[in-house]
Write a protein that holds these residues in place. Structure first.
Motif, PDB file in Angstrom:
ATOM      1  N   PHE A  56       0.836  -1.044   0.079  1.00 20.12           N
ATOM      2  CA  PHE A  56       0.182  -0.093   0.020  1.00 20.12           C
ATOM      3  C   PHE A  56       0.733   1.129   0.069  1.00 20.12           C
ATOM      4  CE2 PHE A  56      -2.230  -3.420   2.136  1.00 20.12           C
ATOM      5  CZ  PHE A  56      -3.359  -3.368   1.432  1.00 20.12           C
ATOM      6  N   GLY A  82       0.580  -4.551  12.908  1.00 20.21           N
ATOM      7  CA  GLY A  82       0.976  -3.993  11.605  1.00 20.21           C
ATOM      8  C   GLY A  82       1.824  -5.061  11.054  1.00 20.21           C
ATOM      9  N   ALA A  83       1.659  -6.425  11.688  1.00 16.95           N
ATOM     10  CA  ALA A  83       2.858  -7.505  10.964  1.00 16.95           C
ATOM     11  C   ALA A  83       2.025  -7.937   9.547  1.00 16.95           C
ATOM     12  CB  ALA A  83       2.815  -8.460  11.653  1.00 16.95           C
ATOM     13  N   GLY A  84       0.580  -7.692   9.370  1.00 17.53           N
ATOM     14  CA  GLY A  84       0.254  -8.018   7.950  1.00 17.53           C
ATOM     15  C   GLY A  84      -0.774  -9.093   8.120  1.00 17.53           C
ATOM     16  N   SER A  86      -4.183  -8.912   9.386  1.00 18.30           N
ATOM     17  CA  SER A  86      -5.477  -8.651   8.481  1.00 18.30           C
ATOM     18  C   SER A  86      -5.405  -8.475   6.845  1.00 18.30           C
ATOM     19  CB  SER A  86      -6.016  -7.320   9.049  1.00 18.30           C
ATOM     20  OG  SER A  86      -6.287  -7.417  10.310  1.00 18.30           O
ATOM     21  N   SER A  87      -4.264  -8.223   6.591  1.00 13.44           N
ATOM     22  CA  SER A  87      -4.092  -8.107   5.293  1.00 13.44           C
ATOM     23  C   SER A  87      -4.187  -9.393   4.453  1.00 13.44           C
ATOM     24  CB  SER A  87      -2.699  -7.605   4.849  1.00 13.44           C
ATOM     25  OG  SER A  87      -2.847  -6.128   5.322  1.00 13.44           O
ATOM     26  N   TYR A  96      -8.902  -7.993  -0.640  1.00 15.53           N
ATOM     27  CA  TYR A  96      -7.691  -7.240  -1.227  1.00 15.53           C
ATOM     28  C   TYR A  96      -7.243  -8.180  -2.366  1.00 15.53           C
ATOM     29  CZ  TYR A  96      -6.736  -4.582   2.787  1.00 15.53           C
ATOM     30  OH  TYR A  96      -6.911  -3.645   4.047  1.00 15.53           O
ATOM     31  N   GLN A 128     -13.039  -7.824  12.975  1.00 17.56           N
ATOM     32  CA  GLN A 128     -11.962  -7.469  13.738  1.00 17.56           C
ATOM     33  C   GLN A 128     -13.119  -6.362  14.949  1.00 17.56           C
ATOM     34  OE1 GLN A 128      -8.444  -5.926  12.675  1.00 17.56           O
ATOM     35  NE2 GLN A 128      -7.686  -5.212  14.817  1.00 17.56           N
TER      36      GLN A 128
HETATM   37  N1  LIG Z   1      -6.114  -0.845   3.025  1.00 16.40           N
HETATM   38  C1  LIG Z   1      -4.880  -0.293   3.320  1.00 16.40           C
HETATM   39  N2  LIG Z   1      -4.479   0.708   3.048  1.00 16.40           N
HETATM   40  C2  LIG Z   1      -3.110   1.222   3.267  1.00 16.40           C
HETATM   41  N3  LIG Z   1      -2.270   0.580   4.170  1.00 16.40           N
HETATM   42  C3  LIG Z   1      -2.805  -0.724   4.729  1.00 16.40           C
HETATM   43  C4  LIG Z   1      -4.116  -0.986   4.312  1.00 16.40           C
HETATM   44  N4  LIG Z   1      -4.213  -2.578   4.742  1.00 16.40           N
HETATM   45  C5  LIG Z   1      -3.126  -2.656   5.459  1.00 16.40           C
HETATM   46  N5  LIG Z   1      -2.399  -1.564   5.225  1.00 16.40           N
HETATM   47  C6  LIG Z   1      -0.868  -1.527   6.061  1.00 16.40           C
HETATM   48  O1  LIG Z   1      -0.218  -2.563   5.813  1.00 16.40           O
HETATM   49  C7  LIG Z   1       0.173  -3.051   7.018  1.00 16.40           C
HETATM   50  C8  LIG Z   1       0.034  -4.093   7.665  1.00 16.40           C
HETATM   51  O2  LIG Z   1      -1.455  -3.958   8.114  1.00 16.40           O
HETATM   52  P1  LIG Z   1      -2.414  -5.031   8.760  1.00 16.40           P
HETATM   53  O3  LIG Z   1      -3.635  -4.617   9.064  1.00 16.40           O
HETATM   54  O4  LIG Z   1      -2.485  -6.177   7.881  1.00 16.40           O
HETATM   55  O5  LIG Z   1      -1.570  -5.747   9.918  1.00 16.40           O
HETATM   56  P2  LIG Z   1      -1.927  -6.554  11.268  1.00 16.40           P
HETATM   57  O6  LIG Z   1      -0.988  -7.688  11.681  1.00 16.40           O
HETATM   58  O7  LIG Z   1      -3.337  -6.985  11.047  1.00 16.40           O
HETATM   59  O8  LIG Z   1      -2.165  -5.301  12.459  1.00 16.40           O
HETATM   60  P3  LIG Z   1      -2.929  -5.007  13.586  1.00 16.40           P
HETATM   61  O9  LIG Z   1      -2.469  -6.375  14.647  1.00 16.40           O
HETATM   62  O10 LIG Z   1      -2.608  -3.822  14.335  1.00 16.40           O
HETATM   63  O11 LIG Z   1      -4.286  -5.376  13.389  1.00 16.40           O
HETATM   64  C9  LIG Z   1       0.148  -1.787   8.077  1.00 16.40           C
HETATM   65  O12 LIG Z   1       1.315  -0.971   7.799  1.00 16.40           O
HETATM   66  C10 LIG Z   1      -1.005  -1.247   7.568  1.00 16.40           C
HETATM   67  O13 LIG Z   1      -0.993   0.250   7.707  1.00 16.40           O
END
Ligand SMILES: Nc1ncnc2c1ncn2[C@@H]1O[C@H](COP(=O)(O)OP(=O)(O)OP(=O)(O)O)[C@@H](O)[C@H]1O
Length: 304
Positions: A56, A82-84, A86-87, A96, A128
Motif C-alpha cells: 500500500f 502491523g505485521a500483516g 488482517s491483510s 484485497y 475485527q
Molecule cells: N487498506 C490499506 N491501506 C493502506 N495501508 C494498509 C491497508 N491495509 C493494511 N495496510 C498497512 O499494511 C500494514 C499491515 O497491516 P495489517 O492491518 O494487515 O496488520 P495487522 O498485523 O493485522 O495489524 P494489527 O494487529 O494492528 O491489526 C500496516 O502498515 C497497515 O497500515
C-alpha cells in the motif's frame, strides 16, 4: 479445559523443525512445479497462499508469503501490530487483490478471490470490529447469515410466497440450531446491540456459522473479552470444528489462547512469515521470541 498457560521460560534456543521447508527461490516453471509437489505432499490443503505480496503506497504489508491450511484444522496467524495479519485474511476472502501470488481454495486458483462468491466457495468471516445489526434481534442477526445462500428472488422474499416462504422457515430453523449450539437461546429475542460485548462477539460467530461454511475466518474473535469469555469462546470455536468439521483460520493477539487452541500457527513480522509450525515449535522459535520481545540479537546476548 483450555491450556492457556504460556511463558517464555522454555527458551533453549533449539532450532525449529519447520513442517514445510522453505523453497529456494527459482523462478518460472521449475518453481511452480516444486510448489505443486509440495502442496500435494500436504494432504491437499483446502486453502493455500502461494507467494503473496501486497503493498500500500510505500508499505509492503505482505512479502512473498506462503501458507497452507488443511481441512479441519484450527490455523492461527499471529504477529505484532502491523505485521500483516488482517491483510492476509483480506487476501483470503477477496477483499484485497495481491500485487503478485495466487490463492488456491478447494481446487480453484485465483489472483483475487471473487469476494461476492466467497460464500459459494464455502468461506465465511467475522470482523475485527463488531459488524452486527444492533437494532435487530439475535435471531434476526443470525438468520441474516444465510442471506447469500438463499436462492429465492428479493420480490419472492418480500411477498413471502412459495420457495421464499420455505427458505425463510429453513433459515430460521438453521439459525435456531446454531443459537442453541452456541448457548444463545436465552437472548435469542433480545436486541443484539443491548447484549454485553462478549455475547455480541458470540452472535457474530453464530451468524458466520449459520451457512455451514467450510472455512471460517475469525479476525480477533476474542478481542476485548475477559479471560473467562475468551475461554468460553475458544471452547465454542473448538466445538464448531468438532461438530461441523469447520476449518478455522484465526487471527488472535492473546498468545495463550492461540497456543491452547491451534493445531498450527503461522507467525508474521513486518509482512514476512518468520515461523510456521505447531504451538511447541513456534513457542521455541528464536525469531518469534525476538519479534515479540523486540530483542536486538546483536546487542543482547544475555538471559531472558
Ligand atoms: N487498506 C490499506 N491501506 C493502506 N495501508 C494498509 C491497508 N491495509 C493494511 N495496510 C498497512 O499494511 C500494514 C499491515 O497491516 P495489517 O492491518 O494487515 O496488520 P495487522 O498485523 O493485522 O495489524 P494489527 O494487529 O494492528 O491489526 C500496516 O502498515 C497497515 O497500515
Amino acid at each position: 479445559m483450555l491450556d492457556v498457560h504460556y511463558t517464555f521460560s522454555a527458551l533453549d534456543g533449539t532450532a525449529t523443525l519447520r513442517e514445510y521447508p522453505s523453497l529456494p527461490r527459482v523462478e518460472t516453471k521449475a518453481r511452480t512445479t516444486q510448489k505443486q509437489e509440495l502442496l500435494n505432499l500436504q494432504d491437499h490443503p483446502l486453502l493455500a497462499l502461494d507467494d503473496i505480496t501486497i503493498s500500500f503506497g510505500g508499505v509492503t504489508a505482505l512479502s512473498n508469503v506462503d501458507l497452507t491450511v488443511k481441512s479441519g484444522e484450527i490455523r492461527a496467524i499471529i504477529g505484532p501490530n502491523g505485521a500483516g495479519k488482517s491483510s492476509l485474511v483480506n487476501v483470503m476472502c477477496g477483499l484485497y487483490r495481491p500485487d503478485s501470488g495466487r490463492v488456491h481454495i478447494n481446487g480453484h486458483s485465483f489472483r483475487q478471490v471473487p469476494a461476492q462468491k466467497a460464500a459459494r466457495l464455502g468461506i465465511a468471516r467475522t470482523f475485527q470490529n463488531l459488524a452486527l445489526f444492533k437494532g435487530l434481534t439475535v435471531l434476526d442477526n443470525v438468520t441474516s447469515g444465510l442471506a447469500f445462500a438463499r436462492r429465492s428472488t428479493f420480490l419472492g422474499q418480500a411477498i413471502g410466497l412459495g420457495r421464499a416462504r420455505r427458505e425463510e422457515n429453513e433459515a430460521r430453523e438453521r439459525a435456531e440450531q446454531i443459537i442453541d449450539f452456541l448457548h444463545l437461546g436465552e437472548v435469542s429475542g433480545k436486541l443484539a446491540g443491548a447484549l454485553p460485548y462478549g455475547l455480541q462477539k458470540r452472535v457474530e460467530l453464530a451468524r458466520a456459522l449459520v451457512p455451514n461454511p467450510q472455512i471460517l475466518l475469525l479476525d480477533e474473535p476474542m478481542a476485548g473479552m475477559t479471560a473467562t469469555e475468551k475461554q468460553e469462546m475458544a471452547g465454542f470455536v473448538r466445538a464448531a470444528r468438532e461438530n461441523y468439521g469447520t476449518t478455522i483460520i484465526l487471527i488472535e493477539h492473546d498468545i495463550g489462547v492461540v497456543m491452547g487452541l491451534s493445531d498450527r500457527i503461522a507467525v508474521l513480522d513486518y509482512g514476512r512469515k518468520i515461523a510456521d509450525g505447531t504451538p511447541d515449535e513456534v513457542r521455541n522459535d528464536q525469531a518469534v521470541i525476538d519479534a515479540y520481545l523486540g530483542i536486538d540479537r546483536e546487542h543482547d546476548e544475555g538471559d531472558l
